[in-house]
Design a protein around this motif. Structure first.
Motif, PDB file in Angstrom:
ATOM      1  N   UNK A 125       0.840  -1.199   0.000  1.00  0.00           N
ATOM      2  CA  UNK A 125       0.000   0.000   0.000  1.00  0.00           C
ATOM      3  C   UNK A 125       0.872   1.244   0.000  1.00  0.00           C
ATOM      4  N   UNK A 126       0.397   2.296  -0.651  1.00  0.00           N
ATOM      5  CA  UNK A 126       1.098   3.576  -0.652  1.00  0.00           C
ATOM      6  C   UNK A 126       1.160   4.131   0.770  1.00  0.00           C
ATOM      7  N   UNK A 127       2.325   4.648   1.159  1.00  0.00           N
ATOM      8  CA  UNK A 127       2.462   5.191   2.515  1.00  0.00           C
ATOM      9  C   UNK A 127       1.576   6.418   2.702  1.00  0.00           C
ATOM     10  N   UNK A 128       1.316   7.148   1.628  1.00  0.00           N
ATOM     11  CA  UNK A 128       0.442   8.324   1.730  1.00  0.00           C
ATOM     12  C   UNK A 128      -0.997   7.909   1.980  1.00  0.00           C
ATOM     13  N   UNK A 129      -1.412   6.785   1.387  1.00  0.00           N
ATOM     14  CA  UNK A 129      -2.779   6.307   1.601  1.00  0.00           C
ATOM     15  C   UNK A 129      -2.979   5.797   3.022  1.00  0.00           C
ATOM     16  N   UNK A 160       7.465   8.451  15.328  1.00  0.00           N
ATOM     17  CA  UNK A 160       6.617   8.936  14.252  1.00  0.00           C
ATOM     18  C   UNK A 160       6.908   8.271  12.918  1.00  0.00           C
ATOM     19  N   UNK A 161       5.867   8.180  12.094  1.00  0.00           N
ATOM     20  CA  UNK A 161       5.971   7.494  10.807  1.00  0.00           C
ATOM     21  C   UNK A 161       6.949   8.198   9.872  1.00  0.00           C
ATOM     22  N   UNK A 162       6.821   9.511   9.750  1.00  0.00           N
ATOM     23  CA  UNK A 162       7.675  10.247   8.815  1.00  0.00           C
ATOM     24  C   UNK A 162       9.152  10.075   9.157  1.00  0.00           C
ATOM     25  N   UNK A 163       9.489  10.175  10.428  1.00  0.00           N
ATOM     26  CA  UNK A 163      10.889  10.056  10.839  1.00  0.00           C
ATOM     27  C   UNK A 163      11.437   8.675  10.517  1.00  0.00           C
ATOM     28  N   UNK A 164      10.651   7.634  10.782  1.00  0.00           N
ATOM     29  CA  UNK A 164      11.105   6.269  10.511  1.00  0.00           C
ATOM     30  C   UNK A 164      11.308   6.053   9.015  1.00  0.00           C
ATOM     31  N   UNK A 165      10.335   6.455   8.210  1.00  0.00           N
ATOM     32  CA  UNK A 165      10.427   6.238   6.768  1.00  0.00           C
ATOM     33  C   UNK A 165      11.583   7.021   6.152  1.00  0.00           C
ATOM     34  N   UNK A 166      11.812   8.231   6.615  1.00  0.00           N
ATOM     35  CA  UNK A 166      12.920   9.026   6.078  1.00  0.00           C
ATOM     36  C   UNK A 166      14.267   8.399   6.411  1.00  0.00           C
ATOM     37  N   UNK A 167      14.407   7.871   7.614  1.00  0.00           N
ATOM     38  CA  UNK A 167      15.673   7.241   7.988  1.00  0.00           C
ATOM     39  C   UNK A 167      15.860   5.914   7.264  1.00  0.00           C
ATOM     40  N   UNK A 168      14.775   5.203   6.991  1.00  0.00           N
ATOM     41  CA  UNK A 168      14.870   3.981   6.186  1.00  0.00           C
ATOM     42  C   UNK A 168      15.253   4.328   4.749  1.00  0.00           C
ATOM     43  N   UNK A 169      14.720   5.425   4.245  1.00  0.00           N
ATOM     44  CA  UNK A 169      15.057   5.868   2.893  1.00  0.00           C
ATOM     45  C   UNK A 169      16.543   6.219   2.805  1.00  0.00           C
ATOM     46  N   UNK A 170      17.067   6.867   3.829  1.00  0.00           N
ATOM     47  CA  UNK A 170      18.493   7.187   3.860  1.00  0.00           C
ATOM     48  C   UNK A 170      19.338   5.912   3.908  1.00  0.00           C
ATOM     49  N   UNK A 171      18.888   4.915   4.682  1.00  0.00           N
ATOM     50  CA  UNK A 171      19.594   3.630   4.723  1.00  0.00           C
ATOM     51  C   UNK A 171      19.633   3.002   3.335  1.00  0.00           C
TER      52      UNK A 171
END
Length: 213
Positions: A125-129, A160-171
């Protein structure tokens, strides 16, 4: 793994390595020799020898609640004749995990789950949805599987969701740069991230999917 006949067995010493309450009981007969007592099949004994089974049991250090035997026919790789194959499955107590060792000494770990749970874990599923995130990079093209989402839930609730996803994206970007875009046969990039291990699929349409490995 080698299947043994009665003449191959020294039964003077044996040790029960599974639960006494199970209708299938695994005994170690010394060395790497074992006998599986199938009390639910007319007290049949299935005997085999395997260093790999010994290594697995030593690693587990106990906790085998049940043992199942699966017998099947598998084409022999050298000749056309069918050779009988078999598989020993160790069901761990208090866990959903099952450790399987087949006649070729191949080991795999299975996790018991319902079909509905399996489908839900694979659903993407889209994270935005899911979280109504802003329409910005990288959220606008990022997807996540149900299984990975469930695994990350404690971290989502923590920072928070945004913080986790951004750090995973950086990984992911760090691993992608280091590996020069190397992928496996599924075109997947494996990431050992800050929060967990995960797999990334980049699609031609521009979407990027984060999945449980």
């Amino acid at each position: 793994m080698k299947r043994l006949k009665n003449v191959d067995i020294n039964e003077e010493e044996f040790e029960l390595v599974s639960s006494l309450e199970s209708p299938r009981q695994l005994y170690r007969l010394g060395g790497d020799q074992y006998a599986l007592a199938l009390l639910d099949r007319g007290n049949r004994l299935f005997k085999f020898q395997s260093k790999v089974v010994t290594a697995v049991l030593n690693d587990l250090g106990g906790g085998v609640e049940d043992v199942t035997l699966i017998e099947y026919a598998e084409p022999e790789r050298v000749r056309d004749a069918l050779q009988p194959g078999f598989e020993i499955r160790l069901h761990l107590s208090g866990e959903k995990e099952i450790v399987s060792i087949n006649h070729n000494d191949e080991v795999r770990v299975m996790v018991a789950t319902s079909y509905r749970e399996y489908i839900e874990n694979r659903k993407v599923t889209s994270v935005r949805d899911i979280w109504n995130l802003p329409h910005v990079y990288p959220f606008d093209f990022l997807e996540i599987s149900g299984g990975l989402r469930n695994q990350l839930e404690p971290h989502f609730n923590g920072i928070g969701v945004e913080a986790v996803l951004l750090r995973m994206w950086e990984d992911f970007l760090r691993v992608k740069k280091r590996s020069s875009g190397c992928t496996d046969e599924r075109n997947a990039i494996y990431v050992s991230g800050e929060f967990c291990d995960f797999v990334v699929f980049e699609h031609r349409c521009g979407k990027v999917t984060l999945c449980h490995p």
